[in-house]
Scaffold this motif. Structure first.
Motif, PDB file in Angstrom:
ATOM      1  N   GLU A   1       0.893  -1.381   0.046  1.00 44.87           N
ATOM      2  CA  GLU A   1      -0.037   0.025   0.222  1.00 44.87           C
ATOM      3  C   GLU A   1       0.962   1.105   0.044  1.00 44.87           C
ATOM      4  OE1 GLU A   1      -2.433  -0.668   3.483  1.00 44.87           O
ATOM      5  OE2 GLU A   1      -3.983  -1.696   2.324  1.00 44.87           O
ATOM      6  N   THR A   2       1.987   1.185   0.630  1.00 43.93           N
ATOM      7  CA  THR A   2       2.775   2.432   0.718  1.00 43.93           C
ATOM      8  C   THR A   2       3.334   2.705  -0.749  1.00 43.93           C
ATOM      9  OG1 THR A   2       3.214   1.864   3.188  1.00 43.93           O
ATOM     10  CG2 THR A   2       4.830   3.281   1.975  1.00 43.93           C
ATOM     11  N   ARG A   3       4.045   1.401  -1.182  1.00 44.39           N
ATOM     12  CA  ARG A   3       4.441   1.648  -2.560  1.00 44.39           C
ATOM     13  C   ARG A   3       3.436   2.108  -3.478  1.00 44.39           C
ATOM     14  NH1 ARG A   3       9.438  -2.425  -3.818  1.00 44.39           N
ATOM     15  NH2 ARG A   3       9.986  -2.673  -1.603  1.00 44.39           N
ATOM     16  N   MET A   4       2.194   1.679  -3.579  1.00 39.53           N
ATOM     17  CA  MET A   4       1.023   2.223  -4.294  1.00 39.53           C
ATOM     18  C   MET A   4       1.005   3.404  -4.192  1.00 39.53           C
ATOM     19  SD  MET A   4       0.462  -0.189  -6.545  1.00 39.53           S
ATOM     20  CE  MET A   4      -1.048   0.377  -7.054  1.00 39.53           C
ATOM     21  N   ALA A   5       0.900   4.162  -2.870  1.00 43.51           N
ATOM     22  CA  ALA A   5       0.854   5.608  -2.639  1.00 43.51           C
ATOM     23  C   ALA A   5       1.747   6.253  -3.248  1.00 43.51           C
ATOM     24  CB  ALA A   5       0.515   5.725  -1.233  1.00 43.51           C
ATOM     25  N   LEU A   6       2.975   5.887  -3.016  1.00 40.93           N
ATOM     26  CA  LEU A   6       4.325   6.599  -3.713  1.00 40.93           C
ATOM     27  C   LEU A   6       4.089   6.598  -5.182  1.00 40.93           C
ATOM     28  CD1 LEU A   6       7.171   5.398  -1.477  1.00 40.93           C
ATOM     29  CD2 LEU A   6       6.175   7.655  -1.560  1.00 40.93           C
ATOM     30  N   VAL A   7       3.820   5.540  -5.927  1.00 41.36           N
ATOM     31  CA  VAL A   7       3.703   5.407  -7.240  1.00 41.36           C
ATOM     32  C   VAL A   7       2.693   6.285  -7.756  1.00 41.36           C
ATOM     33  CG1 VAL A   7       3.009   3.877  -9.172  1.00 41.36           C
ATOM     34  CG2 VAL A   7       4.573   3.098  -7.542  1.00 41.36           C
ATOM     35  N   GLU A   8       1.551   6.469  -6.917  1.00 37.25           N
ATOM     36  CA  GLU A   8       0.294   7.341  -7.275  1.00 37.25           C
ATOM     37  C   GLU A   8       0.776   8.759  -7.248  1.00 37.25           C
ATOM     38  OE1 GLU A   8      -4.150   8.417  -6.203  1.00 37.25           O
ATOM     39  OE2 GLU A   8      -3.451   6.429  -5.251  1.00 37.25           O
ATOM     40  N   GLN A   9       1.610   9.043  -6.259  1.00 36.51           N
ATOM     41  CA  GLN A   9       2.084  10.557  -6.007  1.00 36.51           C
ATOM     42  C   GLN A   9       3.156  10.772  -7.059  1.00 36.51           C
ATOM     43  OE1 GLN A   9       3.843  11.060  -2.224  1.00 36.51           O
ATOM     44  NE2 GLN A   9       3.712  13.114  -2.556  1.00 36.51           N
ATOM     45  N   ASN A  10       3.724   9.983  -7.288  1.00 39.51           N
ATOM     46  CA  ASN A  10       4.987  10.004  -8.656  1.00 39.51           C
ATOM     47  C   ASN A  10       4.107  10.351  -9.698  1.00 39.51           C
ATOM     48  OD1 ASN A  10       7.113  10.231  -6.755  1.00 39.51           O
ATOM     49  ND2 ASN A  10       7.503   7.994  -7.274  1.00 39.51           N
ATOM     50  N   TYR A  11       3.185   9.567 -10.060  1.00 39.53           N
ATOM     51  CA  TYR A  11       2.445   9.551 -11.240  1.00 39.53           C
ATOM     52  C   TYR A  11       1.457  11.136 -11.345  1.00 39.53           C
ATOM     53  CZ  TYR A  11      -0.991   8.603 -15.130  1.00 39.53           C
ATOM     54  OH  TYR A  11      -1.670   8.630 -16.129  1.00 39.53           O
TER      55      TYR A  11
END
Length: 69
Positions: A5-15
């Protein structure tokens, strides 16, 4: 929050950050396009004016040569 979930949140923020940067680049490119279109129109006017001036000078020179002989 799990690791995924943390990684997905970071990926979404980077996107989202990437989308904002792309939008800024697109806006700048649109501005450059408008400036180029304006400059191209001005350049065409200068070319037409210069061509007219050269033609008038050429016709005047021919006229002077014909009247002198």
């Amino acid at each position: 929050m799990s690791d995924i979930e943390t990684r997905m949140a970071l990926v979404e923020q980077n996107y989202q950050n990437l989308e904002k940067r792309i939008d800024k680049v697109e806006e700048k490119l649109d501005g450059i396009k408008e400036q180029m279109n304006h400059s191209q129109g001005a350049l065409i006017k200068v070319i037409i004016g210069t061509t007219g001036t050269i033609l008038v000078a050429l016709i005047s020179t021919i006229g002077i040569i014909l009247t002198q002989t």
